[in-house]
Design an enzyme around this catalytic site. Structure first.
Site, PDB file in Angstrom:
ATOM      1  N   ASP A 214       0.831  -1.201   0.000  1.00  0.00           N
ATOM      2  CA  ASP A 214       0.000   0.000   0.000  1.00  0.00           C
ATOM      3  C   ASP A 214       0.873   1.263   0.000  1.00  0.00           C
ATOM      4  O   ASP A 214       1.866   1.335   0.728  1.00  0.00           O
ATOM      5  CB  ASP A 214      -0.857  -0.028   1.278  1.00  0.00           C
ATOM      6  N   GLU A 273       1.903  -0.425  -4.965  1.00  0.00           N
ATOM      7  CA  GLU A 273       0.945   0.621  -5.309  1.00  0.00           C
ATOM      8  C   GLU A 273       1.738   1.914  -5.241  1.00  0.00           C
ATOM      9  O   GLU A 273       2.056   2.396  -4.157  1.00  0.00           O
ATOM     10  CB  GLU A 273      -0.218   0.653  -4.314  1.00  0.00           C
TER      11      GLU A 273
HETATM   12  C1  NOJ Z   1      -4.484   2.911  -0.942  1.00  0.00           C
HETATM   13  C2  NOJ Z   1      -5.613   1.964  -0.702  1.00  0.00           C
HETATM   14  O1  NOJ Z   1      -5.900   1.285  -1.896  1.00  0.00           O
HETATM   15  C3  NOJ Z   1      -6.768   2.801  -0.211  1.00  0.00           C
HETATM   16  O2  NOJ Z   1      -7.962   2.052  -0.143  1.00  0.00           O
HETATM   17  C4  NOJ Z   1      -6.401   3.388   1.123  1.00  0.00           C
HETATM   18  O3  NOJ Z   1      -7.423   4.285   1.530  1.00  0.00           O
HETATM   19  C5  NOJ Z   1      -5.082   4.174   1.052  1.00  0.00           C
HETATM   20  N1  NOJ Z   1      -4.070   3.473   0.317  1.00  0.00           N
HETATM   21  C6  NOJ Z   1      -4.535   4.442   2.427  1.00  0.00           C
HETATM   22  O4  NOJ Z   1      -4.076   3.266   3.029  1.00  0.00           O
END
Ligand code: NOJ
Ligand code: CA
Length: 558
Positions: A214, A273
């Site tokens: 993440d 990500e």
């Molecule tokens: C990316 C995640 O996909 C999202 O759902 C989340 O709110 C943020 N990161 C913060 O962790």
């Protein structure tokens, strides 16, 4: 017994399973509810492994299932090495992994290293220990500004809207890039680094095959004084030296993680990500010395447009070559409006891609949305994507042709982005997180016996698994057919573009002769004698005319 020499080719192939995998994203709280409390759980996933096997996916990625107060749908983690009791136990997790592995489905879990929840024992310790303590050093605490320190250290805003600093009882402030319940960790702290290595080993030892990281581009920070203002921050280049985003030093962390991944056989995989500024910067996350793969989100913000798709496909394949990784294709996930809906909205400002408030401003989603057209375009783009080299991520429910659910009252909504009015999505992300319909009848469309934690609309009945499964023309059948045939199509990691003499028709061949033809236009396209080779079509094709907004796969003679 004869000694067997390990087959190196086989070993390498096993290690590279992820390069062209189809990964199905499960949002656990909304997938299947086994104990009838309205919340999806791990035994619910276990009860549906045959469905996943029949779909033909290679892996599942589970969004967070860890203990959490759900201030941000589970991305506020209380404990990284446990299961939320509402979702099950570690034994349930093991049973689920075993059942998935028995069907050759690999398991990817979500790691959230940028922030913990404010209920995490470390944050509670930090609050109790006070300023200057070791416990506070695991987070980013600072004094405020102004004569009495009552003003935040900077005027920065969080991703979900509102200030990025929160004051605690003794007057210090802590930094949170996301919700106030998600304090950012200090990645200069050795204990923080060591603890995440422990977490990676914990899940790897339990048989997890890979990790989704993440906000992988935000972990390290340079918060030395003087801190820039919000306006100054926005002007700083994101070239590796930015104080908050995509810093070069973040890769030291992933190099360490790589050692852990590679200590397993087969090596554990990871996908970043990382919303970064250029393809070259994304390639760093995808390098073999780092996480190994990075999400390509370009199609999440692309229109239904052949020229745009071709550019994105070409750029990303080139970028994958640069990093030695394979690219990832994504049309939907738990953070964006479902792609059937995006493609079903009238162009506003010349684009089909809409976010929440714009629908409302434009007269309401139900009036606005071309349900059939949106789904037709979604099926066409999905079939195009599944024919490309690289791995594809499928978000739960897209195989059922689901649209975004807009009809959720403010009182029923859960997403902090909705409540804090974040600019990036006015209605928030609940509309793509509504529990799945498994049956046309029955309590919560077969999701569970005790209702659903977000309201399911009546039209979900038409998208239920039991309705679609027996219909060869359904979206579910299209996904099943495509995933079955894909194993024959995916033999190399390249493609050759073929001329079509139409800007709105894309055509390419894979190394084994399979071809994909995607007609983004309204006019039909003449396939000529090649029509005989059509093995799969996103909408019915008769004769040699490839209809508008339709993709086909052509297979060579054996
Ligand atoms: C990316 C995640 O996909 C999202 O759902 C989340 O709110 C943020 N990161 C913060 O962790
Ligand atoms: Ca449950």
């Amino acid at each position: 017994m004869t000694d067997t020499v390990p087959d190196q080719k086989h070993t390498d192939e096993v290690a590279a399973w992820w390069r062209q995998a189809v990964v199905y994203q499960i949002y656990p709280r909304s997938f299947a509810d086994a104990n009838g409390d309205g919340i999806g759980d791990l035994p619910g996933i276990l009860s549906r492994v045959d469905y996943l096997a029949e779909l033909g996916i290679d892996a599942v990625w589970l969004s967070p299932f860890y203990p959490s107060a759900l201030a941000d749908g589970g991305y506020d983690v209380d404990d990284y090495r446990d299961v939320d009791p509402r979702l099950g136990t570690l034994d349930d997790f093991d049973a689920m992994v075993e059942a998935l592995h028995a069907r050759s489905i690999r398991v990817i879990v979500d790691i959230v290293p940028n922030h913990t929840s404010n209920r995490h024992e470390w944050f509670q310790e930090a609050l109790a220990a006070g300023r200057g303590s070791e416990a506070r050093d695991r987070y980013i605490f600072r004094e405020g500004t102004g004569p009495d320190g009552s003003q935040p250290p900077t005027d920065w805003v969080s991703v979900f809207g509102g200030p990025a600093w929160e004051r605690v009882d003794d007057g210090q402030w802590y930094f949170h890039n996301f919700a106030v319940e998600q304090p950012d960790l200090n990645w200069d702290n050795e204990e923080v680094r060591a603890d995440f290595l422990k977490t990676l080993r914990f899940w790897s030892d339990r048989g997890v095959d890979g990790f989704r990281i993440d906000v992988a581009h935000m972990l390290t920070k340079d918060l030395s004084d003087p801190l820039p203002s919000r306006a100054e921050l926005a002007l700083l280049p994101q070239d590796g030296s930015h104080p908050l985003i995509d810093r070069d030093d973040v890769h030291e962390i992933y190099a360490e993680w790589r050692q852990v991944f590679d200590s397993y056989d087969p090596p554990r995989t990871a996908v970043a990500e990382a919303w970064v500024s250029t393809p070259e910067r994304r390639a760093k996350y995808a390098s073999a010395e780092g996480l190994g793969q990075a999400f390509n989100f370009d199609l999440l913000v692309a229109d239904f447009d052949a020229v745009e798709f071709r550019r994105i496909i070409a750029d990303n394949l080139a970028q994958a070559t640069l990093s030695g990784s394979s690219t990832t294709w994504v049309l939907s996930n738990h953070d964006v409006t479902r792609h059937a809906t995006r493609y079903g909205l009238q162009p506003l400002n010349g684009r089909h891609v809409k976010q929440g408030t714009e629908w409302v401003a434009a007269g309401g989603p139900e009036e606005q949305l071309d349900r059939e057209g949106g789904l037709r375009r979604a099926r066409a783009t999905t079939l195009l994507l599944l024919g490309l080299p690289g791995s594809t991520y499928v978000y739960q429910g897209e195989e059922l042709g689901l649209h975004e659910v807009a009809d959720i009252t403010p009182a029923q909504r859960q997403d902090p982005a909705f409540f804090r009015g974040a600019e990036f999505d006015g209605l928030g992300r609940d509309g793509c997180r509504v529990p799945l319909p498994w049956t046309a009848d029955g309590s919560s469309f077969g999701f569970g016996s005790g209702g659903a934690h977000l309201p399911q609309p009546a039209w979900f009945a038409q998208h239920a698994v039991d309705v679609l499964a027996g219909d060869p023309s359904s979206t579910l059948s299209l996904y099943r057919d495509a995933l079955r045939l894909r194993h024959r199509l995916q033999t190399g990691e390249s493609l050759e573009w073929l001329k079509t003499d139409r800007v709105d028709v894309l055509r390419f061949a894979r190394p084994n002769g399979w071809q994909v033809v995607a007609n983004f236009g309204a006019e039909s396209f003449d396939l000529g004698a090649d029509a005989e080779h059509v093995v799969l079509a996103s909408t019915p094709v008769s004769g040699a005319a490839l209809p508008g907004e339709c993709t086909v796969w052509l297979a060579p003679d054996d």
